[in-house]
Motif scaffolding. Structure first.
Motif, PDB file in Angstrom:
ATOM      1  N   GLU A  68      -7.379   2.793   0.277  1.00 41.37           N
ATOM      2  CA  GLU A  68      -6.028   2.319  -0.031  1.00 41.37           C
ATOM      3  C   GLU A  68      -5.826   0.898   0.523  1.00 41.37           C
ATOM      4  O   GLU A  68      -5.338   0.004  -0.179  1.00 41.37           O
ATOM      5  CB  GLU A  68      -5.041   3.309   0.596  1.00 41.37           C
ATOM      6  CG  GLU A  68      -3.577   2.991   0.468  1.00 41.37           C
ATOM      7  CD  GLU A  68      -3.029   3.245  -0.925  1.00 41.37           C
ATOM      8  OE1 GLU A  68      -3.322   4.304  -1.496  1.00 41.37           O
ATOM      9  OE2 GLU A  68      -2.325   2.372  -1.435  1.00 41.37           O
ATOM     10  N   ASN A 106      -3.582   5.996 -13.181  1.00 40.68           N
ATOM     11  CA  ASN A 106      -2.529   5.668 -12.224  1.00 40.68           C
ATOM     12  C   ASN A 106      -1.871   4.346 -12.622  1.00 40.68           C
ATOM     13  O   ASN A 106      -2.176   3.294 -12.086  1.00 40.68           O
ATOM     14  CB  ASN A 106      -3.150   5.569 -10.828  1.00 40.68           C
ATOM     15  CG  ASN A 106      -2.109   5.530  -9.738  1.00 40.68           C
ATOM     16  OD1 ASN A 106      -0.940   5.259  -9.996  1.00 40.68           O
ATOM     17  ND2 ASN A 106      -2.534   5.792  -8.517  1.00 40.68           N
ATOM     18  N   SER A 112      -2.672   6.423  -3.280  1.00 37.62           N
ATOM     19  CA  SER A 112      -2.541   6.171  -4.705  1.00 37.62           C
ATOM     20  C   SER A 112      -3.764   5.400  -5.177  1.00 37.62           C
ATOM     21  O   SER A 112      -3.785   4.183  -5.185  1.00 37.62           O
ATOM     22  CB  SER A 112      -1.259   5.372  -4.929  1.00 37.62           C
ATOM     23  OG  SER A 112      -1.111   5.049  -6.279  1.00 37.62           O
ATOM     24  N   THR A 145      -5.599  -2.973  -1.333  1.00 33.46           N
ATOM     25  CA  THR A 145      -4.514  -3.907  -1.054  1.00 33.46           C
ATOM     26  C   THR A 145      -5.065  -5.273  -0.658  1.00 33.46           C
ATOM     27  O   THR A 145      -4.593  -6.309  -1.122  1.00 33.46           O
ATOM     28  CB  THR A 145      -3.623  -3.346   0.071  1.00 33.46           C
ATOM     29  OG1 THR A 145      -3.327  -1.989  -0.213  1.00 33.46           O
ATOM     30  CG2 THR A 145      -2.346  -4.124   0.193  1.00 33.46           C
ATOM     31  N   SER A 160       0.863  -1.178   0.000  1.00 33.53           N
ATOM     32  CA  SER A 160       0.000   0.000   0.000  1.00 33.53           C
ATOM     33  C   SER A 160       0.899   1.228   0.000  1.00 33.53           C
ATOM     34  O   SER A 160       2.099   1.123   0.210  1.00 33.53           O
ATOM     35  CB  SER A 160      -0.907   0.009   1.222  1.00 33.53           C
ATOM     36  OG  SER A 160      -0.161   0.376   2.358  1.00 33.53           O
ATOM     37  N   TYR A 161       0.311   2.384  -0.223  1.00 33.20           N
ATOM     38  CA  TYR A 161       1.117   3.589  -0.429  1.00 33.20           C
ATOM     39  C   TYR A 161       0.987   4.600   0.705  1.00 33.20           C
ATOM     40  O   TYR A 161      -0.100   4.836   1.221  1.00 33.20           O
ATOM     41  CB  TYR A 161       0.720   4.256  -1.752  1.00 33.20           C
ATOM     42  CG  TYR A 161       1.202   3.494  -2.954  1.00 33.20           C
ATOM     43  CD1 TYR A 161       2.376   3.840  -3.584  1.00 33.20           C
ATOM     44  CD2 TYR A 161       0.493   2.397  -3.443  1.00 33.20           C
ATOM     45  CE1 TYR A 161       2.840   3.137  -4.678  1.00 33.20           C
ATOM     46  CE2 TYR A 161       0.943   1.682  -4.529  1.00 33.20           C
ATOM     47  CZ  TYR A 161       2.118   2.059  -5.147  1.00 33.20           C
ATOM     48  OH  TYR A 161       2.572   1.360  -6.222  1.00 33.20           O
ATOM     49  N   ARG A 170       0.001   2.253  -9.879  1.00 38.22           N
ATOM     50  CA  ARG A 170      -0.835   1.467  -8.987  1.00 38.22           C
ATOM     51  C   ARG A 170      -1.356   0.210  -9.701  1.00 38.22           C
ATOM     52  O   ARG A 170      -1.483  -0.850  -9.104  1.00 38.22           O
ATOM     53  CB  ARG A 170      -2.015   2.313  -8.502  1.00 38.22           C
ATOM     54  CG  ARG A 170      -2.934   1.587  -7.557  1.00 38.22           C
ATOM     55  CD  ARG A 170      -2.298   1.521  -6.192  1.00 38.22           C
ATOM     56  NE  ARG A 170      -2.840   0.484  -5.341  1.00 38.22           N
ATOM     57  CZ  ARG A 170      -3.087   0.648  -4.046  1.00 38.22           C
ATOM     58  NH1 ARG A 170      -2.866   1.789  -3.465  1.00 38.22           N
ATOM     59  NH2 ARG A 170      -3.529  -0.354  -3.328  1.00 38.22           N
TER      60      ARG A 170
END
Ligand SMILES: Nc1ncnc2c1ncn2[C@@H]1O[C@H](COP(=O)(O)OP(=O)(O)OP(=O)(O)O)[C@@H](O)[C@H]1O
Ligand SMILES: [Mg+2]
Lengths: 254, 364
Positions: free
Chosen positions: A162, B246, A94, A166, A89-90, B249
């Motif tokens: 997010e 994106n 994202s 994931t 994950s960011y 991603r």
């Protein structure tokens, strides 16, 4: 390449990443046992995100080796690592801002289900995508926002999305880069609860600045300073380590 | 329960997720409060209207005895197909290609080259095997589509290794290379291009008849429109749009994005190839101008004028561009002088293009 007789989910040895003169990752070893929640802490700019990028395959390492469940994945591109069950994950959210929340997660589900060279059936009415996606949203308590445009979510909600994206990949191991960054105390509390629930189901490498959360959640911790792991141990060991106090916990522990 | 929701397509699609009962109720409530309900959105009305007008237009023109307009509208529909195909990569895929004319031109040249060989009774090639030329669209057009797609596959395979301005430069460079290849083909008219004796036949249909040709163009347009509509809403379309928003991603989630973007690029090339085959027939004349980068630019302008990333926008853009060009160029040779400001006004005040502006409320 045996995949069974190793206790490690992830085993990285001697990783190096240079940005010009700067050595962002400096001969780092990091091992995460199967089912373990392993926290990675360190001051700003220590190289935590860089390490996550190397482990997830977003960037390749200049030196070193990475094994995932025993198999060498050092040169494996990021999308293949995701298919193997290693997903990140960011830290900086994202997501797909111009899609609805559920579409964001459905896309992550779709990544799992073979190729997407499917040109005819509408994805929006495909139960094989929608149902798992919705369950992931329920899991992070975002189901009530399913049809909202992701770009219109509040910051904390974006952080939840997010994580949902994931999870949708059904990974055996999560690399979470500061999942609580910028969250309100209440939202952080919920995230800790969620991580507690995820612990055990998945092997987790957690980068986080919230020390209370880190100490309460993690089985073991690694302290990273200037790209080099300073020490690895249990919460109690880290708390009492003199070097860590000096290098990192400084004021807090004093 | 039939609920609708607005997507980035500016189209309304049914959201029939069969969910767990408890959650579906909650989910449904949120949807309804969004308020589109069962009503048809404007985009659907406009689509229906557009195709109904195109379907009925020849009747009106027959009454008015205006065959010139019939030809002009055929032309608009053909450029519409090319613009729709460009929009697939430009609008939905976010790939800034300035080489789309190459595929348009290749499609046209397939028609031109086969027509010339057919006329002289010469073989298309003698080695490694002899290949006689055909004059039937059922053979020629698929070959045009295939070769354009193949060219797109090759150009895309290299260009898509880069992105942004570099991608634009590479597609431009490749297209100009192909332009000069055709300029140097003296046996096929070189610089001047070549005239066709007649149009292709289509399974016995006489395409030299302007009315028949009009409806063939209409059929092709409708087909391409429907295909793109399905494709965009399907899993492939989701991936394509994800890559635009994106790409990093997408890869992190497990998509090998390069393959999907390349496929989209090749499909867009195929669409342009069909448009090229049609334009060769329509004009009964094929020249390197069709492959020139100015043509790529014009196609891009059509997409922007009508509405980037909308289904119907590129078609409207093609009509707006060609009709305004026709009117203005009848008045003055320097029509671009007036067209330029018109374009600037549209870009400044109708954000999202003419069609995009009308359906802006449906878009996020
Ligand atoms: N693409 C890059 N090019 C050059 N230097 C970089 C790049 N990415 C990171 N760095 C540098 O590498 C070092 C480590 O950065 P990194 O983002 O990994 O730290 P971090 O531990 O995640 O920090 P934070 O706690 O602020 O998130 C920093 O000095 C950063 O400036
Ligand atoms: Mg970081």
């Amino acid at each position: 390449m045996s995949t069974t007789d190793t206790p490690w989910a992830l085993e990285a040895r001697g990783l190096v990443k240079r940005y010009g003169q700067l050595v962002a990752t400096d001969h780092a070893d990091i091992c995460v046992a199967k089912g373990e929640l392993h926290a990675l802490i360190g001051p700003n700019g220590a190289g935590k995100t860089t390490l996550i990028k190397q482990l997830s395959g977003e960037i390749f390492s200049d030196q070193g080796q990475i094994r995932f469940h025993g198999a060498d994945i050092t040169r494996m591109p990021i999308h293949q690592r995701a298919h193997r069950g290693l997903v990140r994950s960011y830290q900086i959210t994202s997501i797909f801002e111009e899609m609805s929340v559920i579409d964001n997660v459905a896309l992550a589900v779709q990544a799992l289900q073979g190729h997407s060279f499917r040109f005819w059936r509408p994805a929006a009415s495909d139960a094989r995508l929608r149902e798992p996606a919705f369950r992931c949203l329920e899991r992070v308590r975002l189901a009530h926002r399913a049809s909202v445009l992701a770009g219109n979510l509040a910051h904390g909600e974006k952080r939840q999305l997010e994580i949902a994206m994931t999870l949708a990949a059904e990974p055996s191991m999560l690399l979470l880069d500061e999942p609580m960054a910028g969250m309100s105390p209440e939202e952080s509390g919920q995230m800790v609860e969620l991580l507690q629930a995820l612990k055990g189901e998945h092997s987790i490498l957690l980068v986080e600045h919230d020390m209370d959360a880190v100490f309460s959640l993690s089985d073991r911790l690694t302290v990273l300073v200037y790209g080099k792991p300073l020490v690895t141990g249990t919460a109690a060991e880290i708390r009492n380590d003199q070097r860590v106090r000096e290098a990192y916990l400084g004021e807090e522990a004093a | 329960m039939q609920v609708t929701k607005t997507t980035t397509l500016g189209e309304t699609v049914a959201l029939n997720e069969p969910l767990a009962p408890a959650s579906s109720q909650q989910h449904g409530k949120v949807q309804v409060s969004h308020g589109t309900g069962r009503r048809w959105p404007l985009s659907r009305w406009l689509t229906l209207l557009t195709f109904a007008v195109l379907l009925a237009l020849p009747v009106l023109l027959a009454v008015l005895d205006n065959s010139f307009l019939l030809t002009l509208v055929s032309r608009c529909m053909i450029y519409g197909i090319a613009a729709i195909s460009l929009n697939l990569i430009l609008g939905y895929g976010g790939m800034l290609s300035l080489g789309h004319a190459a595929f348009f031109g290749i499609g046209a040249y397939v028609v031109g080259i086969t027509a010339q060989n057919f006329m002289y009774g010469t073989a298309l090639m003698e080695w490694p095997f002899e290949l006689a030329a055909s004059n039937d669209a059922i053979v020629v057009w698929p070959v045009a589509i295939l070769l354009s797609a193949l060219a797109a596959l090759l150009i895309g395979a290299i260009s898509l290794r880069t992105s942004g301005v570099y991608f634009l430069m590479l597609t431009l460079a490749f297209a100009q290379m192909i332009y000069f290849i055709f300029v140097s083909l003296d046996q096929y008219g070189g610089d001047d291009g070549m005239n066709l004796m007649s149009r292709n036949t289509l399974l016995g249909l006489d395409l030299d008849n302007d009315l028949t040709f009009y409806y063939v163009c209409f059929g092709c347009l409708l087909l391409i429109y429907l295909l793109v509509q399905r494709l965009i809403a399907a899993r492939f379309g989701m991936v394509l749009r994800g890559c635009k928003q994106n790409e990093q991603r997408m890869q992190a989630m497990g998509f090998p994005t390069y393959r999907y973007r390349l496929m989209a690029f090749a499909l867009a090339g195929a669409g342009a190839g069909l448009a090229g085959a049609l334009i060769g027939n329509q004009m009964e004349y094929v020249s390197p101008n069709l492959l020139h980068w100015k043509m790529s630019g014009e196609l891009m302008v059509m997409v922007l004028l009508g509405g980037l990333g909308t289904l119907l926008g590129p078609l409207w853009g093609a009509f707006a561009f060609l009709l305004v060009e026709d009117v203005l160029s009848g008045i003055t040779e320097h029509w671009m002088l007036f067209f330029g400001p018109f374009l600037i006004l549209v870009v400044l005040f109708a954000k999202g293009g003419i069609y995009g502006y009308l359906i802006r409320k449906e878009q996020p």
